[in-house]
Enzyme design. Structure first.
Site: not given
Length: 514
Positions: A136, A276
């Site tokens: 912070k 695929h």
């Protein structure tokens, strides 16, 4: 901002002594806690023990040691006149650098016999509080949570005499990601303890670690990366070790995962070829070589450029067969030295070692991204139980046909809906995938199988809405069918089977794979 005082408290002590000694050599005053202070003192690095800063001993078995104004005031103070005057009034020294990593919660809960009490004791409190405070206040304080940052941070201090604002901001971003991942791991563990079947909580969090950047996604214009869930252990594509070949692509990873998840369904030797994201060849055999040759023979055209997965160590004979065509990747529990000698001659062939496939991983959820949200569901681990299957036709399937039906139903789980799979003599001979109507998928499977379809069995991932699929199956020579059942027109399909002399079995379990 000059770094005059640093607070160091780490669980992971990789590179700790070298980093701390480097800071001390730059004239930085070091404050530390517990085991970290002990390690530094034993290494001859000057350090101030945290109790000398707080004026209070560590208590409650170490649960409380840094939760004190002398610590957090030093971290959170803006370097403004007002805040600095308050620090001076309360005899608090500013802290310019915080070096913290947290108790090993993930490593603790990964232990097979870990208890709830042990897990709770490894929830860090003071560490995340210091990390968040420093992050912070990154405008004035540096925060380092990753030991890999020690070298670059130390070099920056040597060269510039301070930590630039851009670096402090980047370190703060990494710090908040670190604490977020930590809290997510705790929440996930506790969900597993108290969640049960209703474990879909109001908030769903995932924290994944980037395993690698990919060259691109499904197509060259799409950027992509592969992330790994560190909470998931056991054999899976994310944990597989690549032994050889060029970098995996986005599509490779998808196909390799599909192949592996299918082969792990079997206990006998099995080979799967994926193209695929659908299995174009699947077969069982007395040996792995036999299974692979049968899988390849089912659809050698589609197998070209496919991905193979097997559930046994690849031996020299199987490797010799695999080397005869172009494959993108081979996934296996392991490879013999002879197999590696053969397969590594193909420079680009990816070889992935998973380790023993006994059992499942801890990954019980499937997650799919949609625009603006996530779909989350339990993974489809259900298999048809022969004792719970119901024969609904006049003709009973033979024992051999029943075994073949269960094989086909296992494979159909892994085929895109609408899905039809034909099987004969332990070999999948026809696959119809992803069509908008079921009879369309069936016709594709029959065309692929050709004359082989005569005497074969058929599996469907969902019920037949009409009898047309049964009629087409009869023309192709299918002898037995397995499907979930549950259509309002089931009786029509049953009657069609009776007319054609086809046995049909209901499982009561649907396996849509969208």
């Amino acid at each position: 901002m000059k770094v005059k005082r640093a607070l160091i408290s780490v669980s992971d002590k990789r590179g700790l002594v070298e980093f701390a000694r480097g800071l001390a050599d730059l004239g930085v005053e070091l404050v530390s806690t517990g085991g970290t202070a002990k390690a530094l003192r034993e290494a001859g690095v000057p350090v101030i023990y945290i109790s000398e800063v707080t004026g209070f001993p560590e208590i409650l078995g170490g649960r409380v040691k840094t939760l004190h104004p002398n610590v957090h005031g030093g971290i959170l103070a803006l370097r403004s006149e007002e805040h600095l005057n308050q620090l001076k009034e309360h005899q608090i020294t500013p802290i310019d650098l915080v070096v913290v990593n947290l108790y090993p919660f993930r490593q603790t809960i990964a232990k097979p016999e870990v208890t709830l009490e042990e897990a709770i004791e490894n929830i860090d409190i003071g560490g995340p509080t210091m990390v968040r405070a420093a992050a912070k206040n990154h405008a004035y304080v540096g925060i380092v949570v990753n030991p890999d940052r020690y070298g670059p941070v130390l070099e920056t201090l040597r060269q510039q005499g301070e930590l630039p604002g851009a670096l402090r901001l980047e370190l703060a971003r990494e710090a908040f990601a670190h604490t977020a991942a930590y809290d997510t791991a705790i929440a996930g563990y506790l969900n597993g303890v108290v969640g049960g079947a209703e474990g879909f909580q109001p908030l769903f969090s995932l924290t994944l670690e980037k395993a690698q950047d990919l060259r691109y996604g499904e197509n060259p214009h799409q950027q992509a990366a592969f992330y790994r869930d560190p909470a998931i252990t056991g054999p899976c594509i994310a944990n597989a070790r690549q032994l050889h070949g060029k970098e995996l692509s986005y599509n490779n990873i998808l196909d390799a995962n599909s192949a592996l998840e299918l082969v792990r369904e079997f206990s006998r030797p099995v080979a799967v070829i994926i193209k695929h994201n659908n299995p174009c060849g699947t077969a069982t055999g007395e040996s792995l070589t036999a299974a692979y040759k049968k899988a390849l023979a089912a659809d050698p055209v589609s197998a070209f450029g496919g991905i193979v997965a097997v559930n046994r160590e690849v031996d020299e004979g199987t490797a010799a067969e695999m080397a005869q065509i172009f494959l993108e990747a081979i996934v296996a529990p392991d490879f013999t030295a002879g197999a590696l000698e053969i397969l590594t001659k193909k420079a680009n062939l990816r070889l992935l070692k998973t380790g023993d496939l006994t059992g499942q991983t801890l990954d019980k959820l499937e997650v799919r991204k949609v625009n603006g949200g996530l779909l989350v569901q339990q993974a489809d681990r259900v298999v048809a139980n022969p004792e719970e299957c119901k024969v609904v036709t006049e003709r009973q399937p033979s024992a051999e046909e029943m075994e073949e039906l269960l094989l086909a139903m296992t494979v159909v789980k892994h085929v895109k809906s609408n899905a039809i799979v034909l099987s004969k003599e332990g070999q999948i001979i026809g696959v119809g995938a992803g069509q908008m109507n079921r009879v369309g998928s069936a016709r594709i499977a029959f065309e692929q199988a050709g004359e082989k379809a005569r005497g074969a069995v058929l599996a469907s991932d969902a019920f037949f809405p009409f009898r047309d699929t049964v009629d087409e199956a009869a023309k192709a020579g299918i002898k037995a069918i397995i499907q979930p059942g549950g259509s309002i027109r089931d009786e029509e399909s049953i009657q069609a089977c009776n007319q054609h002399g086809i046995a049909m079995v209901f499982t009561g379990i649907r396996h849509f794979k969208h």
